[in-house]
Each structure stands twice: as structure tokens, then as C-alpha cells.
Scaffold this motif. Structure first.
Motif, mmCIF file in Angstrom:
data_model
loop_
_atom_site.group_PDB
_atom_site.id
_atom_site.type_symbol
_atom_site.label_atom_id
_atom_site.label_comp_id
_atom_site.label_asym_id
_atom_site.label_seq_id
_atom_site.Cartn_x
_atom_site.Cartn_y
_atom_site.Cartn_z
ATOM 1 N N LEU A 95 0.877 -1.192 0.541
ATOM 2 C CA LEU A 95 0.016 0.097 0.083
ATOM 3 C C LEU A 95 0.967 0.902 -0.167
ATOM 4 C CD1 LEU A 95 -2.570 -0.741 2.067
ATOM 5 C CD2 LEU A 95 -3.672 -0.390 -0.246
ATOM 6 N N SER A 99 1.922 3.305 -3.209
ATOM 7 C CA SER A 99 0.350 4.805 -3.579
ATOM 8 C C SER A 99 2.287 5.787 -3.763
ATOM 9 C CB SER A 99 0.427 5.033 -2.585
ATOM 10 O OG SER A 99 -0.511 6.014 -2.657
ATOM 11 N N LEU A 134 -1.437 7.884 2.059
ATOM 12 C CA LEU A 134 -2.452 7.133 2.781
ATOM 13 C C LEU A 134 -4.013 7.810 2.730
ATOM 14 C CD1 LEU A 134 -0.830 3.863 2.450
ATOM 15 C CD2 LEU A 134 -1.481 4.471 1.060
ATOM 16 N N MET A 160 -6.105 5.742 7.531
ATOM 17 C CA MET A 160 -7.018 5.518 5.912
ATOM 18 C C MET A 160 -8.316 5.013 6.510
ATOM 19 S SD MET A 160 -5.429 3.016 3.920
ATOM 20 C CE MET A 160 -5.726 3.716 2.327
ATOM 21 N N TYR A 196 -8.604 2.610 -3.696
ATOM 22 C CA TYR A 196 -7.184 1.161 -3.000
ATOM 23 C C TYR A 196 -8.918 0.272 -2.915
ATOM 24 C CZ TYR A 196 -3.449 4.415 -1.961
ATOM 25 O OH TYR A 196 -3.068 5.471 -2.301
#
Length: 386
Positions: A95, A99, A134, A160, A196
């Protein structure tokens, strides 16, 4: 003495769960009672009549001929959750790294070796790797089992917003989830909201291509997709089309294939999910413990083809019967025991689709011919007396 054969290297910590006074490890055995396996393909491996159980040190069992094992009365175990932390950490890393375009950035930076003005090149070139933070973004998690729940909780800790979809979520998994994770009733409720998307479900005929043209069409433009569960869960053709159209910004996958490699926007790792020493040890220890308990006590825990059945030993003898899940099977079994003047101290019966397992603790004069008589019953697949 039970003979155990290993088809892959198994952690010594797992083998230690099989003491030498009860088990013999013989990797050349033609007639083992149990098999420990990791990734070896068993679909062409003969299943000797002696074989009672196979324990997979890992979660997936697509390398094992499940139907053939069931028909032969061979219990197949796996180790759900044993590698959950390893996979969840890798997903969390993907992640962040995905990203921020770290893989491409590292590769580009390596090309600066030998340049006279590296610092100047860095300042000029870094703009091409800009990626979003994120925090404040939305992650959708398909599957909230041991791995999915950990990923969801890690994403919450990263700031998140997390949405979860799992129509079959277990009570244990639900308790382990952060209260901040929002549960979605359908994928249609979740997908349009996700920046995501990560998938954590087992590979079954019903889950093949869970992420496909239709589900991708529901996603917002520029979604980043992660797959560290099984390659077959994603329709690669549909994914690549969505990447071309801009519907998908990046695809992070632990299962390289010919069509994915070399494609801009696709980052593949070589099936690293469970590749940690801790995970290998956890899986081996759990697999060996499951195998040992079944061989010695007839208890079944974490089987993929038989129901989970476990009860403490009550003294006397234990009768373990794998049989067809048909009407009259239990009465036929108890009828044989009654005729043999055996007293049933404890009995448990559970079924899983077309197969069932009955565990009985009995006292009385249990003769050598009883196993043959029980095996002769029409529903019987396999009978053991311990």
C-alpha cells in the motif's frame, strides 16, 4: 508408530511436534500414514491405502487432489491464519510502496550510478514518481478473515477510511476488526467509494475472477488494486483493459504471469506473501499438530474436506468413521455397536456436504472383527479404531 512423509522442507519446529517415540519421518516411505506438504503438486502423486491424512503447511490446498482424498477417506488439513501476519505486513508495505511508486523510483535511481551530478538529477527526476498519501483515502477489503482483518486494522492505523465486504465473516474475525471498519452488504455498496482495493478470499470455483470486468466497472477511476491472495481471483485480461482505460491506476500482485510482466502500472512480486521464517515455522507447527492429533486421537481441526470434530478422550476405545452423509448412516453404525454389546460413552457426528465424520468413545469387549463389520456398511468410507 506412525510413518510421516514430507514432500517439501518442513521447519524443524514443526517436525519437533512429532516425537520419535510415536512418529517416524521417512521421506522415502511407500506406505506413509501421514504427509506433510507445502507447495509440492500432489495431483499426480499416488495415494497409498495406508495414507490417513495430508497436512498442508499453508492455507491454499489447490496443489492437493481434494476430491480423490475425500473419496479415499483421507483427511486434508490446512493452516489458516498461520501466515496471516506475514501476508498482512506485505500488503501494508505494498500500500505504501505502491502509492509512492517506490519500485519504479528505486529502479530509476539505480540508473544514476556513474553520473557526475546525481543530486541535480535526483531533484529534476523525482517529480515523475509523485504519489498520494494514504491518510484520508478509502481502502476496500474483500474478505475479512485472518489476513483481511489484519490489513483492515493496519489501514485504519495509517489513517485510511476502511470498508469491508465479507458475507461469510466469522465471529472471531468480527471481534478482531477495528470498530472503525465499515461493513458493506454488497460489493456494489463498496467499490464506487474505494481509492484502493485489496482482496483476501480463498480461491474456489465460486471466487474465481471475483475482480472482473463488471466489478472493475463499478470502481472509481484511478483505483489501485492489490492481490496477495491468489492470482486466479483477478481476471487479468479485464484488469489490463481497465489499466489501459485509466479505470485502474496500478495493480500490485504477488503472482507474476506472462501477460502481467513488463506492463506499465503493474508491480509483481514473486509470491512473497508467506516467505518469512516466522510464517514457515507457524505453518509447520500448526500442520504437524493437526496431523498428530488426528492420527493419535481422531480429532479433526482445520480440515478442508471433512467437518471439524473434536472431543476429549473418555477412556476405553475410540472409533473414528468417515462415511457418506446419507439417511440411516448413524443408526447403521450404532446398530453394529449395540449388537456387539458395546456401550457408547460419547458420540459426536458432523457433516460437510456429502461426507460426514462420526467419533465414538466406547467401552466393552471390542473384538478385532468390529472394524471389518463397520467398514462393510454401505455408507462407510474409512473406519479406524484407536
Amino acid at each position: 508408530m506412525y510413518i510421516i512423509k514430507t514432500l517439501n522442507a518442513i521447519s524443524p519446529a514443526g517436525l519437533a511436534k512429532l516425537p520419535a517415540n510415536q512418529f517416524e519421518i521417512d521421506n522415502e516411505a511407500a506406505a506413509p500414514h501421514g504427509i506433510l506438504v507445502r507447495s509440492a503438486d500432489m495431483h499426480e502423486t499416488p495415494l497409498p491405502e495406508s495414507l490417513l491424512a495430508i497436512a498442508r503447511a499453508g492455507a491454499g490446498t489447490n496443489n492437493i487432489p481434494i476430491d480423490a482424498c475425500t473419496n479415499a477417506g483421507i483427511v486434508v488439513f490446512n493452516t489458516p491464519g498461520a501466515n496471516a501476519n506475514a501476508v498482512a505486513e506485505l500488503v501494508a508495505g505494498a500500500l505504501v510502496a505502491g502509492s509512492r511508486n517506490m519500485a519504479a523510483a528505486v529502479q530509476w535511481a539505480q540508473g544514476l550510478k556513474g553520473h557526475d551530478a546525481i543530486a541535480k538529477e535526483v531533484e529534476k527526476g523525482k517529480k515523475q514518481f509523485v504519489g498520494p498519501e494514504l491518510r484520508g483515502k478509502t481502502l476496500g477489503v474483500i474478505g475479512l478473515g485472518a489476513i483481511g482483518a489484519r490489513v483492515a486494522n493496519a489501514a485504519v492505523a495509517l489513517g485510511m477510511e476502511v470498508l469491508g465486504y465479507d458475507p461469510y465473516i466469522s465471529i472471531d474475525a468480527a471481534w478482531s476488526l477495528s470498530r472503525s471498519v465499515q461493513h458493506c452488504v454488497t460489493l456494489g455498496d463498496m467499490l464506487p467509494r474505494c481509492d484502493y482495493l485489496t482482496i483476501h478470499v480463498p480461491y474456489l470455483p465460486t471466487t474465481r475472477h471475483t475482480i472482473n470486468e463488471q466489478t472493475l466497472s463499478l470502481c472509481k477511476d484511478g483505483v489501485r488494486v492489490l492481490n496477495f491472495a491468489r492470482g486466479e481471483l483477478v481476471d487479468n485480461a479485464a484488469l489490463l483493459n481497465a489499466l489501459d482505460s485509466g479505470k485502474v491506476a496500478h495493480y500490485f500482485c504477488d503472482f507474476p504471469t506472462e501477460e502481467l510482466l513488463g506492463v506499465k502500472g503493474v508491480e509483481c512480486t514473486p509470491h512473497l506473501g508467506a516467505s518469512t521464517p516466522e510464517s514457515e515455522t507457524n505453518c509447520a507447527v500448526m500442520a504437524a499438530a493437526e496431523l498428530s492429533d488426528y492420527l493419535k486421537n481422531g480429532n479433526i481441526t482445520h480440515s478442508v474436506n471433512l467437518p471439524d470434530v473434536s472431543q476429549p478422550r473418555m477412556g476405553g476405545r475410540r472409533i473414528c468413521i468417515i462415511h457418506k452423509n446419507t439417511p440411516g448412516a448413524i443408526s447403521a453404525i450404532t446398530g453394529v455397536l449395540t449388537a456387539a454389546h458395546l456401550n457408547i460413552e460419547n458420540m459426536v457426528n458432523k457433516s460437510k456436504k456429502d461426507v460426514a465424520y462420526t467419533l465414538l468413545d466406547v467401552t466393552g469387549d471390542l473384538t478385532a472383527s468390529l472394524a471389518a463389520e463397520l467398514s462393510g456398511l454401505e455408507p462407510a468410507i474409512r473406519v479406524r479404531i484407536l
